[in-house]
Design a protein around this motif. Structure first.
Motif, mmCIF file in Angstrom:
data_model
loop_
_atom_site.group_PDB
_atom_site.id
_atom_site.type_symbol
_atom_site.label_atom_id
_atom_site.label_comp_id
_atom_site.label_asym_id
_atom_site.label_seq_id
_atom_site.Cartn_x
_atom_site.Cartn_y
_atom_site.Cartn_z
ATOM 1 N N PRO A 6 20.450 80.919 20.837
ATOM 2 C CA PRO A 6 21.082 80.185 21.943
ATOM 3 C C PRO A 6 20.148 80.107 23.150
ATOM 4 O O PRO A 6 19.511 81.086 23.519
ATOM 5 N N GLN A 7 20.042 78.936 23.724
ATOM 6 C CA GLN A 7 19.284 78.729 24.953
ATOM 7 C C GLN A 7 20.306 78.521 26.063
ATOM 8 O O GLN A 7 20.833 77.422 26.236
ATOM 9 N N TRP A 8 20.616 79.582 26.771
ATOM 10 C CA TRP A 8 21.698 79.596 27.756
ATOM 11 C C TRP A 8 21.307 78.867 29.027
ATOM 12 O O TRP A 8 20.184 78.964 29.491
ATOM 13 N N PHE A 9 22.273 78.141 29.593
ATOM 14 C CA PHE A 9 22.068 77.551 30.912
ATOM 15 C C PHE A 9 23.380 77.517 31.670
ATOM 16 O O PHE A 9 24.464 77.546 31.090
ATOM 17 N N THR A 10 23.242 77.489 32.985
ATOM 18 C CA THR A 10 24.384 77.401 33.893
ATOM 19 C C THR A 10 24.313 76.047 34.582
ATOM 20 O O THR A 10 23.232 75.602 34.975
ATOM 21 N N SER A 11 25.426 75.400 34.733
ATOM 22 C CA SER A 11 25.476 74.095 35.362
ATOM 23 C C SER A 11 24.926 74.140 36.782
ATOM 24 O O SER A 11 25.084 75.131 37.502
ATOM 25 N N SER A 12 24.305 73.057 37.190
ATOM 26 C CA SER A 12 23.818 72.948 38.569
ATOM 27 C C SER A 12 24.973 72.902 39.566
ATOM 28 O O SER A 12 24.783 73.099 40.757
ATOM 29 N N TYR A 13 26.190 72.676 39.094
ATOM 30 C CA TYR A 13 27.369 72.676 39.954
ATOM 31 C C TYR A 13 27.897 74.088 40.205
ATOM 32 O O TYR A 13 28.854 74.272 40.932
ATOM 33 N N SER A 14 27.283 75.080 39.606
ATOM 34 C CA SER A 14 27.778 76.451 39.664
ATOM 35 C C SER A 14 27.196 77.231 40.842
ATOM 36 O O SER A 14 26.556 78.258 40.674
ATOM 37 N N VAL A 21 30.182 80.172 34.096
ATOM 38 C CA VAL A 21 29.991 80.368 32.668
ATOM 39 C C VAL A 21 28.636 79.780 32.300
ATOM 40 O O VAL A 21 28.115 78.914 32.988
ATOM 41 N N GLU A 22 28.082 80.262 31.209
ATOM 42 C CA GLU A 22 26.852 79.721 30.661
ATOM 43 C C GLU A 22 27.178 79.147 29.295
ATOM 44 O O GLU A 22 28.044 79.661 28.587
ATOM 45 N N VAL A 23 26.475 78.090 28.927
ATOM 46 C CA VAL A 23 26.657 77.489 27.611
ATOM 47 C C VAL A 23 25.305 77.377 26.921
ATOM 48 O O VAL A 23 24.265 77.337 27.568
ATOM 49 N N ALA A 24 25.349 77.337 25.604
ATOM 50 C CA ALA A 24 24.144 77.145 24.797
ATOM 51 C C ALA A 24 24.341 75.875 23.975
ATOM 52 O O ALA A 24 24.665 75.915 22.792
ATOM 53 N N ALA A 25 24.158 74.739 24.627
ATOM 54 C CA ALA A 25 24.408 73.448 23.990
ATOM 55 C C ALA A 25 23.382 73.116 22.913
ATOM 56 O O ALA A 25 23.611 72.202 22.119
ATOM 57 N N ARG A 37 29.667 81.900 27.515
ATOM 58 C CA ARG A 37 29.764 83.300 27.946
ATOM 59 C C ARG A 37 29.868 83.382 29.462
ATOM 60 O O ARG A 37 29.559 82.438 30.179
ATOM 61 N N ASP A 38 30.283 84.528 29.945
ATOM 62 C CA ASP A 38 30.388 84.817 31.370
ATOM 63 C C ASP A 38 28.989 85.086 31.909
ATOM 64 O O ASP A 38 28.285 85.971 31.412
ATOM 65 N N SER A 39 28.584 84.369 32.937
ATOM 66 C CA SER A 39 27.234 84.545 33.483
ATOM 67 C C SER A 39 27.029 85.931 34.089
ATOM 68 O O SER A 39 25.901 86.401 34.177
ATOM 69 N N LYS A 40 28.104 86.584 34.502
ATOM 70 C CA LYS A 40 27.995 87.929 35.078
ATOM 71 C C LYS A 40 27.881 89.002 34.014
ATOM 72 O O LYS A 40 27.568 90.150 34.315
ATOM 73 N N PRO A 45 31.055 89.537 25.437
ATOM 74 C CA PRO A 45 31.494 88.667 24.345
ATOM 75 C C PRO A 45 31.136 87.203 24.590
ATOM 76 O O PRO A 45 30.972 86.764 25.726
ATOM 77 N N THR A 46 31.027 86.473 23.502
ATOM 78 C CA THR A 46 30.731 85.047 23.529
ATOM 79 C C THR A 46 31.864 84.308 22.832
ATOM 80 O O THR A 46 32.300 84.706 21.756
ATOM 81 N N LEU A 47 32.340 83.264 23.470
ATOM 82 C CA LEU A 47 33.349 82.397 22.874
ATOM 83 C C LEU A 47 32.605 81.239 22.220
ATOM 84 O O LEU A 47 31.842 80.538 22.873
ATOM 85 N N THR A 48 32.788 81.056 20.923
ATOM 86 C CA THR A 48 32.102 79.991 20.210
ATOM 87 C C THR A 48 33.091 78.872 19.909
ATOM 88 O O THR A 48 34.051 79.067 19.161
ATOM 89 N N LEU A 49 32.848 77.722 20.532
ATOM 90 C CA LEU A 49 33.733 76.569 20.389
ATOM 91 C C LEU A 49 33.093 75.519 19.492
ATOM 92 O O LEU A 49 31.867 75.354 19.497
#
Length: 66
Positions: A6-14, A21-25, A37-40, A45-49
């Motif tokens: 996973p290559q995690w990133f946080t939105s620029s709106y955050s 939250v961070e996502v690995a698109a 996942r929670d950026s903090k 844990p990771t929620l996989t959608l």
């Protein structure tokens, strides 16, 4: 290139004081999932959608103004 890492990133709106939250698109195309996942707590844990569920979540938050 396909990757299993996973290559995690946080939105620029955050910029709201750490409530992010961070996502690995990068796994959407190769695996059909979007981990969240929670950026903090990056080691927590990771929620996989599924891609469809992640898309629905984004649409919901846009409508809700979140």
């Amino acid at each position: 290139m396909t990757t299993n890492t996973p290559q995690w990133f946080t939105s620029s709106y955050s910029s709201n004081g750490g409530q992010c939250v961070e996502v690995a698109a990068n796994l959407a195309g190769s695996h059909g999932v979007v981990p969240v996942r929670d950026s903090k707590s990056p080691d927590g844990p990771t929620l996989t959608l599924s891609v469809a569920a992640f898309t629905a979540l984004i649409e919901f938050t846009k409508r809700a103004g979140a």
